[in-house]
Scaffold this motif. Structure first.
Motif: not given
Length: 332
Positions: A19-27, A29-40, A64-65
């Motif tokens: 479960r920890r590995w899956i949670t880490t993997l999800i984060w 995946l979420v981080t790059p589009p979040a950083a992209w959205a912030a920079l944009r 991101s969807v």
């Protein structure tokens, strides 16, 4: 009994680790589009790699969807909520381009504008002329107009449809020109940065100023400053003559510098008609990248936008863009 206990303990230990590995993997995946959205959102147009990448924001918005849905499906609620926030930021930035503004009021003086990048003058002259005949533009703004391309257009009869011309046909990618039905006047020299010449002309009959837009392409690090200078040098909207900017901006509405230009009082014709996500570069087969919207017709807010279209021209990596506009005043 002992064996069963050891086996159960190992299984129980493995499940939290998985479960920890899956949670880490999800984060992850979420981080790059979040950083992209912030920079944009922050309007950071620094570094030529980011200048290139931000043009592909609509594709990252779509990805991101998928990331947010994956996080929610796997019940990673914190990551899922973060993903939904990112989706919301992208939606606010990208989705309005897919919806038309309120229809412009009737009346006014019709004005049709066509713009095309000729790819070092190698675009199919017959195709360009076919567009001129079919669309009947009042103004034609050309980029990468070479002396040879200008000669071919002259031989093909461009001056019969658009008898007036101002511009600087130049070998390579640096030339540009403006053809028009009405007389033109050059009030100032072409904007020139990094050898790229952006022709400027005034149509006195219409109290209209038009620019054939083509700043440096930000292909290399040393071109980034030239790209920004070329865009910032374009006339701002506002008081004075009506203004239109048409051509290959080498930028999309996801570049902060473009939003700054729009904020002076321009409207993007594609965006205003709900076609702001229509790709204009590259045409199929030219570059191994998804299509993005680099070619635009900007009209100042006093000008009504009726329609917009993008048209394929063989021999060039850009689609031509066409807008039907209306200037205030009595129709001709």
């Amino acid at each position: 009994m002992t064996t069963e206990t050891i086996s159960g303990t190992a299984s129980a230990t493995g499940r939290p680790r998985r479960r920890r590995w899956i949670t880490t993997l999800i984060w992850i995946l979420v981080t790059p589009p979040a950083a992209w959205a912030a920079l944009r959102t922050a309007g950071w147009d620094a570094g030529f790699r980011w200048i290139q990448l931000v043009a592909f924001t609509p594709y990252v918005a779509g990805a991101s969807v998928a990331v947010a849905l994956l996080a929610l499906t796997l019940r990673r609620w914190a990551a899922g909520v973060a993903g939904l926030v990112v989706v919301g930021v992208f939606a606010g930035a990208v989705l309005p381009r897919a919806f038309a503004d309120a229809p412009a009021p009737p009346g006014g003086t019709p004005l049709r504008v066509l713009a095309a990048n000729l790819a070092r003058g190698e675009a199919d002259t017959k195709a360009v002329m076919n567009l001129v005949v079919r669309l009947k533009p009042d103004i034609l703004a050309l980029q990468e107009l070479t002396p040879e391309a200008a000669e071919r257009l002259e031989a093909a009869g461009i001056r019969k449809a658009l008898p007036h011309m101002i511009g600087e046909p130049t070998p390579g990618v640096w030339g540009s020109g403006i053809y028009a039905r009405s007389p033109l006047r050059a009030d100032q020299a072409a904007l020139s940065y990094g050898n790229f010449r952006q022709s400027l002309a005034v149509v006195p009959e219409l109290n209209l100023e038009i620019a054939s837009v083509h700043p440096c392409a930000p292909r290399f690090d040393y071109k980034a400053a030239c790209w920004a200078q070329g865009l910032r040098a374009l006339p701002k909207a506002g008081a004075g003559p009506y203004r239109i900017l048409a051509g290959d901006f080498n930028a999309t509405l996801d570049h902060a510098i473009m939003r700054e230009l729009l904020a002076t009082g321009y409207r993007d014709a594609a965006d205003a008609t709900g076609q702001g996500l229509t790709p204009t570069w590259p045409q199929q087969g030219w570059e191994p990248v998804p299509g993005v919207t680099l070619d635009h017709v900007f009209a100042d807010s006093r000008i009504a936008v009726r329609s917009f279209g993008a048209h394929r021209v063989p021999g060039t990596d850009h689609r031509a863009v066409f807008a039907e506009l209306a200037l205030p005043g009595t129709a001709r």
